[in-house]
Write a protein that holds these residues in place. Structure first.
Motif, PDB file in Angstrom:
ATOM      1  N   GLY A 105       5.860   9.677  -3.262  1.00 16.62           N
ATOM      2  CA  GLY A 105       5.819   8.963  -4.527  1.00 16.62           C
ATOM      3  C   GLY A 105       7.185   8.790  -5.143  1.00 16.62           C
ATOM      4  N   ALA A 106       8.056   9.757  -4.950  1.00 15.90           N
ATOM      5  CA  ALA A 106       9.393   9.684  -5.538  1.00 15.90           C
ATOM      6  C   ALA A 106      10.220   8.566  -4.913  1.00 15.90           C
ATOM      7  N   SER A 107       9.988   8.277  -3.645  1.00 15.91           N
ATOM      8  CA  SER A 107      10.767   7.234  -2.971  1.00 15.91           C
ATOM      9  C   SER A 107      10.087   5.875  -3.001  1.00 15.91           C
ATOM     10  N   TRP A 108       8.851   5.825  -3.503  1.00 15.56           N
ATOM     11  CA  TRP A 108       8.079   4.582  -3.458  1.00 15.56           C
ATOM     12  C   TRP A 108       8.714   3.458  -4.274  1.00 15.56           C
TER      13      TRP A 108
ATOM     14  N   PHE B 153       5.948   1.779   5.246  1.00  4.62           N
ATOM     15  CA  PHE B 153       6.457   2.770   4.293  1.00  4.62           C
ATOM     16  C   PHE B 153       6.282   4.117   4.972  1.00  4.62           C
ATOM     17  N   THR B 154       7.306   4.552   5.680  1.00  4.56           N
ATOM     18  CA  THR B 154       7.200   5.727   6.547  1.00  4.56           C
ATOM     19  C   THR B 154       6.834   6.981   5.774  1.00  4.56           C
ATOM     20  N   ALA B 155       7.419   7.166   4.605  1.00  9.14           N
ATOM     21  CA  ALA B 155       7.133   8.371   3.821  1.00  9.14           C
ATOM     22  C   ALA B 155       5.667   8.443   3.433  1.00  9.14           C
ATOM     23  N   GLY B 156       5.085   7.312   3.070  1.00 10.09           N
ATOM     24  CA  GLY B 156       3.673   7.305   2.709  1.00 10.09           C
ATOM     25  C   GLY B 156       2.776   7.600   3.886  1.00 10.09           C
ATOM     26  N   ARG B 157       3.117   7.075   5.053  1.00 13.77           N
ATOM     27  CA  ARG B 157       2.320   7.339   6.244  1.00 13.77           C
ATOM     28  C   ARG B 157       2.420   8.801   6.672  1.00 13.77           C
ATOM     29  N   MET B 158       3.661   9.337   6.621  1.00 11.96           N
ATOM     30  CA  MET B 158       3.861  10.738   7.003  1.00 11.96           C
ATOM     31  C   MET B 158       3.098  11.661   6.069  1.00 11.96           C
TER      32      MET B 158
ATOM     33  N   GLU C 173       0.861  -1.189   0.000  1.00  9.80           N
ATOM     34  CA  GLU C 173       0.000   0.000   0.000  1.00  9.80           C
ATOM     35  C   GLU C 173       0.896   1.237   0.000  1.00  9.80           C
ATOM     36  N   GLN C 174       0.704   2.122  -0.992  1.00  7.03           N
ATOM     37  CA  GLN C 174       1.564   3.295  -1.099  1.00  7.03           C
ATOM     38  C   GLN C 174       1.078   4.446  -0.235  1.00  7.03           C
ATOM     39  N   HIS C 175      -0.238   4.589  -0.086  1.00  8.36           N
ATOM     40  CA  HIS C 175      -0.799   5.741   0.623  1.00  8.36           C
ATOM     41  C   HIS C 175      -1.579   5.303   1.849  1.00  8.36           C
ATOM     42  N   GLY C 176      -1.825   6.241   2.736  1.00 10.42           N
ATOM     43  CA  GLY C 176      -2.679   5.992   3.893  1.00 10.42           C
ATOM     44  C   GLY C 176      -1.896   5.594   5.128  1.00 10.42           C
ATOM     45  N   THR C 177      -2.640   5.477   6.220  1.00 13.12           N
ATOM     46  CA  THR C 177      -2.004   5.131   7.489  1.00 13.12           C
ATOM     47  C   THR C 177      -1.495   3.691   7.503  1.00 13.12           C
TER      48      THR C 177
ATOM     49  N   SER D 112       0.151  18.253  -1.622  1.00 14.90           N
ATOM     50  CA  SER D 112       0.653  17.742  -2.901  1.00 14.90           C
ATOM     51  C   SER D 112       2.155  17.540  -2.861  1.00 14.90           C
ATOM     52  N   ALA D 113       2.863  18.450  -2.182  1.00 14.19           N
ATOM     53  CA  ALA D 113       4.318  18.322  -2.079  1.00 14.19           C
ATOM     54  C   ALA D 113       4.690  17.088  -1.277  1.00 14.19           C
ATOM     55  N   ALA D 114       3.958  16.835  -0.180  1.00 12.51           N
ATOM     56  CA  ALA D 114       4.240  15.656   0.644  1.00 12.51           C
ATOM     57  C   ALA D 114       3.973  14.377  -0.139  1.00 12.51           C
TER      58      ALA D 114
END
Length: 220
Positions: free
Chosen positions: A81-84, A44-49, A16-20, A74-76
């Motif tokens: 997405g760039a690190s996914w 996936f810490t970046a996606g959670r943050m 899962e890329q997005h969400g908690t 959008s920036a977050a």
């Protein structure tokens, strides 16, 4: 990665890329019995943050009444997405390395199977090298079943000698549409079915609505 080729047909991506609940997890299955094994879940810490930041900004700007927070969200999301891609590939590599300890690769068909579907003596899966004792027992049971079927068939042939295949039969009653199973009368409504009447004297066929036998004149 070369590891992906080996498991290309027996894994499922649960990431899962997005969400908690953003994170990485993969499910691998045995190519013979289809039992599954899942890799340990990795956050996936970046996606959670990004998800929490987006929620916080949206909540804050909804109170203020502005719309400028959409740019921060959008920036977050963009940074996450760039690190996914790289993070997912690395997680998949770790999952494949761990999965190798749960599966065996057949030297003949190259399928990955679990220990229950593996013949360690020959280094092959049970598709390619079936268990001899199991195959012998299965063959014995097939032999018993085949002989029982042959005996039942022979008994049926004896019983079928009294069956008249030339007699007309209706399998469905034309009056109430119930199944009749070839009986002379419908068991549901009593309607007389397509059974030819025979003369009691000469056994000739007597047409319907005939009061006398057309062959000998005997009253029906």
């Amino acid at each position: 990665m070369s590891s992906e080729i080996y498991f290309s047909n027996n894994y499922r991506d649960l990431c899962e890329q997005h969400g908690t609940g953003a994170g990485f997890q993969f499910e691998f299955h045995c190519s013979r019995c289809f039992d599954t094994w899942r890799s340990p879940f990795e956050n996936f810490t970046a996606g959670r943050m990004a998800s929490w930041l987006s929620r916080g900004v949206t909540a804050a700007w909804s109170v203020i009444g502005g719309r400028a927070g959409s740019g921060v969200s959008s920036a977050a999301d963009g940074l996450a997405g760039a690190s996914w891609g790289g993070a997912r590939d690395a997680a998949f590599q770790r999952a494949v390395d761990t999965a190798r300890g749960h599966f065996n690769r057949c030297g003949r068909c190259s399928s990955y199977v679990c220990d229950r579907c593996w013949n360690p003596e020959h280094g092959l899966c049970l598709h390619c090298a079936p268990d001899t004792a199991a195959e012998a027992e299965a063959a014995r049971r097939r032999g018993i079943n085949d002989m029982a079927s042959q005996q039942a068939y022979a008994q049926g042939q004896v019983q079928g000698e009294d069956y008249d295949p030339t007699a007309a039969r209706q399998l469905v009653c034309p009056q109430c549409h119930a199944e009749t199973r070839g009986a002379p009368f419908c068991a549901t409504c009593g309607h007389r079915l397509a059974q030819q009447a025979h003369c009691a004297s000469c056994q000739a066929v007597v047409p319907d609505n005939s009061a006398f036998c057309p062959s000998c004149g005997t009253r029906r």
